[in-house]
Motif scaffolding. Sequence first.
Motif, short mmCIF file in Angstrom:
data_model
loop_
_atom_site.label_atom_id
_atom_site.label_comp_id
_atom_site.label_asym_id
_atom_site.label_seq_id
_atom_site.Cartn_x
_atom_site.Cartn_y
_atom_site.Cartn_z
N MET A 123 0.81 -1.22 0.00
CA MET A 123 0.00 0.00 0.00
C MET A 123 0.85 1.27 0.00
SD MET A 123 -2.86 -1.09 -0.51
CE MET A 123 -3.65 0.50 -0.51
N MET A 125 3.89 3.20 -1.43
CA MET A 125 4.81 3.13 -2.55
C MET A 125 6.24 3.29 -2.02
SD MET A 125 1.76 4.40 -3.67
CE MET A 125 1.72 6.16 -3.84
N ARG A 206 2.07 5.50 -7.80
CA ARG A 206 1.65 4.10 -7.93
C ARG A 206 2.01 3.57 -9.33
NH1 ARG A 206 1.42 0.15 -4.87
NH2 ARG A 206 0.16 1.30 -3.38
N GLY A 412 4.97 -4.75 9.16
CA GLY A 412 3.58 -5.15 9.36
C GLY A 412 3.46 -6.58 9.85
N PRO B 45 -1.19 8.47 0.92
CA PRO B 45 -1.33 8.28 -0.52
C PRO B 45 -1.06 6.82 -0.88
CG PRO B 45 0.78 9.33 -0.02
CD PRO B 45 0.08 9.11 1.30
N GLY B 46 -1.99 6.19 -1.57
CA GLY B 46 -1.76 4.81 -2.00
C GLY B 46 -1.86 4.68 -3.50
N CYS B 47 -2.52 5.64 -4.13
CA CYS B 47 -2.66 5.57 -5.60
C CYS B 47 -2.88 6.97 -6.18
CB CYS B 47 -3.82 4.66 -5.98
SG CYS B 47 -5.43 5.27 -5.44
N GLU B 48 -3.36 7.91 -5.36
CA GLU B 48 -3.70 9.26 -5.81
C GLU B 48 -4.60 9.23 -7.04
OE1 GLU B 48 -0.21 12.08 -4.31
OE2 GLU B 48 0.52 10.41 -5.51
N ASN B 49 -5.47 8.24 -7.03
CA ASN B 49 -6.34 8.02 -8.18
C ASN B 49 -7.72 7.54 -7.73
OD1 ASN B 49 -6.41 8.04 -11.04
ND2 ASN B 49 -6.39 5.79 -11.04
N GLY B 50 -7.96 7.57 -6.42
CA GLY B 50 -9.28 7.15 -5.94
C GLY B 50 -9.51 5.66 -5.92
N ASP B 51 -8.47 4.87 -6.11
CA ASP B 51 -8.66 3.42 -6.23
C ASP B 51 -8.49 2.65 -4.92
OD1 ASP B 51 -8.95 3.84 -8.95
OD2 ASP B 51 -6.83 3.51 -9.36
N CYS B 52 -7.76 3.22 -3.94
CA CYS B 52 -7.35 2.38 -2.81
C CYS B 52 -7.94 2.80 -1.47
CB CYS B 52 -5.83 2.33 -2.71
SG CYS B 52 -5.09 3.79 -1.96
N ALA B 54 -6.81 4.74 0.91
CA ALA B 54 -5.92 4.96 2.04
C ALA B 54 -5.96 6.42 2.53
CB ALA B 54 -4.49 4.57 1.68
N CYS B 102 0.62 -3.67 8.59
CA CYS B 102 1.55 -2.54 8.40
C CYS B 102 0.88 -1.23 8.80
CB CYS B 102 2.08 -2.49 6.97
SG CYS B 102 1.01 -1.69 5.78
N TYR B 104 -0.80 0.93 7.02
CA TYR B 104 -0.83 2.02 6.04
C TYR B 104 -2.26 2.31 5.56
CZ TYR B 104 1.25 5.02 2.45
OH TYR B 104 1.62 6.08 1.67
N CYS B 105 -3.05 1.25 5.41
CA CYS B 105 -4.43 1.44 4.92
C CYS B 105 -5.38 1.77 6.07
CB CYS B 105 -4.92 0.18 4.21
SG CYS B 105 -5.28 -1.21 5.32
N ILE B 136 -8.53 -0.77 0.08
CA ILE B 136 -7.72 -1.97 -0.11
C ILE B 136 -6.78 -2.16 1.08
CG2 ILE B 136 -5.87 -3.02 -1.49
CD1 ILE B 136 -7.10 -1.68 -3.92
N ARG B 138 -3.59 -4.74 1.89
CA ARG B 138 -2.75 -5.73 1.23
C ARG B 138 -2.16 -6.72 2.24
NH1 ARG B 138 -2.30 -8.33 -3.60
NH2 ARG B 138 -0.26 -8.13 -4.56
#
Lengths: 701, 157
Positions: A123, A125, A206, A412, B45-52, B54, B102, B104-105, B136, B138
């Motif tokens: 998650m 990057m 990403r 994690g 930030p996980g994708c900066e595209n609205g997909d994840c 986070a 982890c 992060y999410c 998401i 992971r």
Amino acid sequence: MTGSPLEDRPPLAIEKVRYYGEPVALVVAEEEYIAQMAALRIKVEYELLPAVLSPKEALQSNAPLVHEHLDKYKRHEEVRPEPGTNIANRVKIRKGNMEEGWNNSVHTVEIEVTLPQSDHAAMEMRCTTAQIMPGGKVILHSASQSPYVIQRAISESFQVPLHQVIVHTPLVGGSFGGKAAVQLEYLAYMASHAVGGKAVKLVNSREVDMIASPVHIGLDAKIKLGCTRDGKLTAAEFVHLFDGGAYSDRGVVMSRAGAVDCTGPYRIDNVHCDSLCVYTNHPYSTSFRGFGHPELTFAIERAMDILAKRVGMDPLEFRFANAIGPGDTSPTQTLLDRSNLGNLPMCIAKLKAWLDTDDSPQYETHGHLVKATGVCCFWKNSNTPTDAGAGAVVAFNADGTVNLLCGAVEIGQGTRTSLTQLLAERLRMDERMIHIAPEVRTETDPFYWKTVASRSTFLVGNAILRAADDAIAQLKGLAAVVLQCLPTDLDVGGGRVFLKDAPATGLAIEQLAHGYTFPNGTTIGSQVIGRGSYTMQNLTLMDPETGKGKLGPEWTVGAQAVEVEWNTKEFTYKIIRAATIVDAGKVINPLFARGQITGAMSMGLSFSSREAFFFDEKGAVRNNQIRTYKLIRFGEQPEYFVDFVETPHMEAPYGLRGIGEHGLIGMPAALANSLTAATGVELNRLPLTPETIWRTIHDPV
Amino acid sequence: MTLPPPAMYPVACEVNGEKRLVRVRAADILLSTLRDQLGLTGSKPGCENGDCGACTILVDGLPVKSCLMLTVEAEGKQLTTIEGLKNSPVQHAFVRYQAFQCGYCTPGFIMNCEGLRNAHPHADEETIRVWLESNICRCTSYEEIQHAVRDVFTPKT
């Protein structure tokens, strides 16, 4: 040049670009958007060169060479590139007598399997910062599994003395092998160097993270497996072509892992294996959770299922009958015993009991819905360098609490908690009395090889136990003077040092932690600081011709199952249940252990059911976004069952075995086996999307 | 080449109960402003595209992916980030069920659950599934997250 074990990769492309996404230029600016605008002004003209787009293609005699000067690259560790070809490494296993093996085979099966490259998709990057201080000191912060590898790599590549390179690694937002590689750190150093040493931050988007940074390796494998009339395995022959992509990185070591454990956890006396890491013009590959084992397991376990069918045996029974055990030898001819090998028959028996708990049959149909179960077994040794090691320091504070210093990175997996628990157990102390920082700093924390291969609780754990024993000896030595007894008369526990025979007589640890002060002020002793270190013991390199050697300390084994519901009308399926029984040696933290196993199973199911890079005809990745590269999401999870067997590994802390990767290893094979049972066609290609299955049935090419 | 200094726009909003005034470029996304200007790095930030998911935060009580919102759109809004929560039932449930590895999410998941509580205090399984699909994780198997969230939405006697 950079790259380990083979230095084949320039940090920025020189002369030619070998994969889509390869970095070609760096722009440094004060704001990110300015850098982006500046990057748009760089004009690059590319001359299209012929590309190599699969490992099989790469081995054709007329294939273009991805690397023309393979003979000139510097080598670390064991690696055997074949100049004039696209072979970055070849590992051979020659065990027993193949002719005899095939002569004794009544049933044989020959299959080919394909696993495409995919992504780690942590998650967070990859990101790093670098700064070069006026005195020459280099300070890096990196989301990495390998701070000490970064330190060495920067030192060697840029001729900076090792002690001048300092690496800080905070909590890492997932990694799964993908952050064991060193890549952005070189670029960040170069960028900082270009602007007079200022701190430079480099963060992958990403899209860039998925194609420019290293990915999960692919495999094309060919396997032939034989057994007697009553189902005893007799011979196995493997050709593993790992898709290393444009640069070799850890792909060459994964090709070794692909040979070392090629047979899966089965007794086979005659084994022939060629495992190759092959250059292609794909993104380059690095370690991924399981390190070659999910891939090799897919190959052997597909063949096992088909062979069981030929013999007419239940797939689980067939595996039970051939399960490897003490007294057998591994493909690299290591003699197995109860310590270095987990108990596979016990795992299979427990899995069988779970499968039998409800009365529903393993195959049933309701209209257009078909329910079917697939099973598989796995094993994994760690393929670590023969000198992989770790250190630990246990420093007592004046209040009797302890600071634990070690180099295991928290990604994690809960390693820093589990390591704290190991120390608490040894010191017989409340774990809340032990402080461990979330981050690793190379200038203060003792060395640790790197946080990979499910080896931290083993290597760092052993170092910690030695440090604890050292501290205990110091506490007893000091207390013995005060209590006028022998150190051997004393015990440590519950925050005290006391007489074994008269536990009420003793001293609180805080009275000893910084030396003992008598009523008249005289002080004896000083701060109690335990130190310990541990390095892999008695491992060897492989014999280049036969593969003979001891490549890791122990094998974790396990048995897994997946149940699917296949919709014959829509060509879709649901994953209903998934189970893992693993020999963990000793479970240290039950909640974390289960979480590691189910998390890895989820990743394995995601990767085998949908994850793959799709390339266009020129080799460009078409799906470098999470929108187009699908991952398993909330609500798609099956019901999970996890259980443990505990067969101690005698060299490890409290007998534990590695379990961080293992839940993943058999998921692709078990899923393919279940869908093969459901659909009635052999599914030997990942990912198992409805389209792949439809093509296998209706459009087999 | 030198770029002309970008036009900056003042934006007044409430962040975690405090009035804040920031000056941003028109193109700045809310996620960057929160992290880089206000130091609230809990949104990831996980994708900066609205997909994840986070980077999910609450805007006027409802979840929004802060990578998909321009900072200038936040004018006059009430924003809540993970830093604005303390001892919420959702946080406790995530800890109790080990619903992160982890981590992060996790802020995104938690903020989405907080939004769900605001919008549907008695959400059923299906509603929970539809809402949480947008995030998401992971590391975990989602099973842990399911247990945590189910616990939050189970009426306590």
